[in-house]
Scaffold this motif. Structure first.
Motif, short mmCIF file in Angstrom:
data_model
loop_
_atom_site.label_atom_id
_atom_site.label_comp_id
_atom_site.label_asym_id
_atom_site.label_seq_id
_atom_site.Cartn_x
_atom_site.Cartn_y
_atom_site.Cartn_z
N ILE A 199 -19.51 -12.34 -26.96
CA ILE A 199 -19.87 -11.29 -26.00
C ILE A 199 -18.80 -11.19 -24.92
CG2 ILE A 199 -21.51 -10.69 -24.16
CD1 ILE A 199 -23.73 -11.88 -25.96
N LEU A 200 -18.43 -12.34 -24.37
CA LEU A 200 -17.45 -12.39 -23.28
C LEU A 200 -16.09 -11.89 -23.74
CD1 LEU A 200 -17.31 -13.15 -20.33
CD2 LEU A 200 -16.80 -15.49 -21.00
N GLU A 201 -15.65 -12.32 -24.90
CA GLU A 201 -14.35 -11.87 -25.42
C GLU A 201 -14.36 -10.36 -25.67
OE1 GLU A 201 -13.69 -14.51 -28.74
OE2 GLU A 201 -12.67 -15.97 -27.47
N HIS A 202 -15.45 -9.84 -26.18
CA HIS A 202 -15.58 -8.39 -26.40
C HIS A 202 -15.42 -7.65 -25.07
CE1 HIS A 202 -17.26 -4.53 -27.70
NE2 HIS A 202 -18.01 -4.60 -26.63
N LEU A 203 -16.13 -8.11 -24.04
CA LEU A 203 -16.09 -7.42 -22.75
C LEU A 203 -14.72 -7.52 -22.09
CD1 LEU A 203 -19.60 -8.41 -21.33
CD2 LEU A 203 -18.89 -6.19 -22.25
N VAL A 204 -14.07 -8.66 -22.20
CA VAL A 204 -12.73 -8.82 -21.62
C VAL A 204 -11.74 -7.93 -22.34
CG1 VAL A 204 -10.81 -10.44 -21.27
CG2 VAL A 204 -13.14 -11.15 -20.72
N ASN A 205 -11.85 -7.85 -23.67
CA ASN A 205 -10.95 -6.98 -24.44
C ASN A 205 -11.19 -5.51 -24.12
OD1 ASN A 205 -9.60 -9.06 -25.77
ND2 ASN A 205 -11.08 -9.11 -27.43
N LYS A 206 -12.44 -5.15 -23.92
CA LYS A 206 -12.79 -3.75 -23.66
C LYS A 206 -12.44 -3.32 -22.23
CE LYS A 206 -16.60 -0.47 -24.13
NZ LYS A 206 -15.96 0.49 -25.02
N ARG A 243 -25.91 -14.22 -16.81
CA ARG A 243 -25.83 -14.05 -18.27
C ARG A 243 -26.58 -12.79 -18.70
NH1 ARG A 243 -27.49 -18.82 -20.08
NH2 ARG A 243 -29.63 -18.17 -20.40
N LYS A 244 -27.71 -12.54 -18.07
CA LYS A 244 -28.50 -11.33 -18.39
C LYS A 244 -27.69 -10.07 -18.10
CE LYS A 244 -33.13 -9.50 -17.36
NZ LYS A 244 -33.40 -8.88 -18.59
N LYS A 245 -26.98 -10.04 -16.97
CA LYS A 245 -26.15 -8.87 -16.64
C LYS A 245 -25.02 -8.70 -17.66
CE LYS A 245 -26.80 -8.67 -11.65
NZ LYS A 245 -26.92 -7.28 -11.26
N VAL A 246 -24.42 -9.79 -18.08
CA VAL A 246 -23.34 -9.74 -19.07
C VAL A 246 -23.88 -9.23 -20.41
CG1 VAL A 246 -21.78 -11.21 -20.44
CG2 VAL A 246 -21.89 -11.47 -17.96
N GLU A 247 -25.04 -9.72 -20.80
CA GLU A 247 -25.65 -9.27 -22.06
C GLU A 247 -26.00 -7.79 -22.00
OE1 GLU A 247 -28.85 -12.08 -22.41
OE2 GLU A 247 -27.58 -13.57 -23.39
N GLU A 248 -26.50 -7.33 -20.85
CA GLU A 248 -26.85 -5.91 -20.69
C GLU A 248 -25.60 -5.03 -20.79
OE1 GLU A 248 -28.92 -5.84 -16.96
OE2 GLU A 248 -30.77 -6.61 -17.84
N LEU A 249 -24.51 -5.46 -20.16
CA LEU A 249 -23.27 -4.69 -20.22
C LEU A 249 -22.74 -4.68 -21.65
CD1 LEU A 249 -21.04 -3.09 -18.84
CD2 LEU A 249 -19.90 -5.26 -18.33
N TYR A 250 -22.85 -5.79 -22.34
CA TYR A 250 -22.41 -5.86 -23.74
C TYR A 250 -23.18 -4.85 -24.60
CZ TYR A 250 -21.94 -7.81 -28.47
OH TYR A 250 -21.72 -7.98 -29.81
N LEU A 251 -24.49 -4.82 -24.45
CA LEU A 251 -25.31 -3.87 -25.23
C LEU A 251 -24.95 -2.43 -24.89
CD1 LEU A 251 -28.77 -5.68 -25.18
CD2 LEU A 251 -27.14 -5.52 -27.08
N LYS A 252 -24.74 -2.13 -23.61
CA LYS A 252 -24.34 -0.78 -23.21
C LYS A 252 -23.00 -0.42 -23.83
CE LYS A 252 -26.65 -0.61 -18.75
NZ LYS A 252 -26.44 -0.78 -17.31
N SER A 253 -22.07 -1.37 -23.85
CA SER A 253 -20.73 -1.10 -24.37
C SER A 253 -20.78 -0.82 -25.87
CB SER A 253 -19.79 -2.26 -24.08
OG SER A 253 -20.02 -3.36 -24.95
N LEU A 254 -21.72 -1.41 -26.57
CA LEU A 254 -21.86 -1.16 -28.01
C LEU A 254 -22.38 0.25 -28.27
CD1 LEU A 254 -23.32 -4.51 -29.35
CD2 LEU A 254 -20.95 -3.75 -29.40
N LYS A 255 -23.29 0.71 -27.42
CA LYS A 255 -23.88 2.04 -27.58
C LYS A 255 -22.86 3.14 -27.30
CE LYS A 255 -28.56 0.66 -26.45
NZ LYS A 255 -29.59 0.61 -25.43
N ARG A 256 -21.84 2.84 -26.49
CA ARG A 256 -20.85 3.84 -26.10
C ARG A 256 -19.75 4.03 -27.14
NH1 ARG A 256 -20.40 1.51 -20.21
NH2 ARG A 256 -22.26 2.42 -19.32
N ARG A 257 -19.73 3.23 -28.17
CA ARG A 257 -18.66 3.30 -29.17
C ARG A 257 -18.60 4.62 -29.86
NH1 ARG A 257 -18.21 -2.45 -32.33
NH2 ARG A 257 -17.02 -3.45 -30.72
#
Length: 77
Positions: free
Chosen positions: A21-28, A63-77
């Motif tokens: 999750i963290l690597e995905h968000l840092v890359n994005k 961690r909850k905020k990071v997980e929420e941002l991760y899920l949002k970022s997946l929906k925006r693809r």
């Protein structure tokens, strides 16, 4: 009777590791934008994957905020 905690079909985070999750968000977003989106020190002051993982594993709200941002970022693809 089945153990309902083993199967989580409605949990999109089931089986996804925090490091992934963290690597995905840092890359994005990069560390700077990630720190703007989620204002936590491990993203804004000398950020690294390891220091962030350490903090997020101990801090449920972050961690909850990071997980929420991760899920949002997946929906925006």
């Amino acid at each position: 009777m089945e153990n309902h905690q083993e199967k989580q079909p409605n949990n999109p985070l089931h089986g996804v590791r925090l490091i992934d999750i963290l690597e995905h968000l840092v890359n994005k977003y990069g560390w700077e934008e990630l720190g703007e989106r989620i204002s936590i020190r491990c993203f804004t002051h000398e950020p690294s994957i390891n220091s962030s993982l350490k903090f997020l594993r101990k801090t449920d709200w972050a961690r909850k905020k990071v997980e929420e941002l991760y899920l949002k970022s997946l929906k925006r693809r």
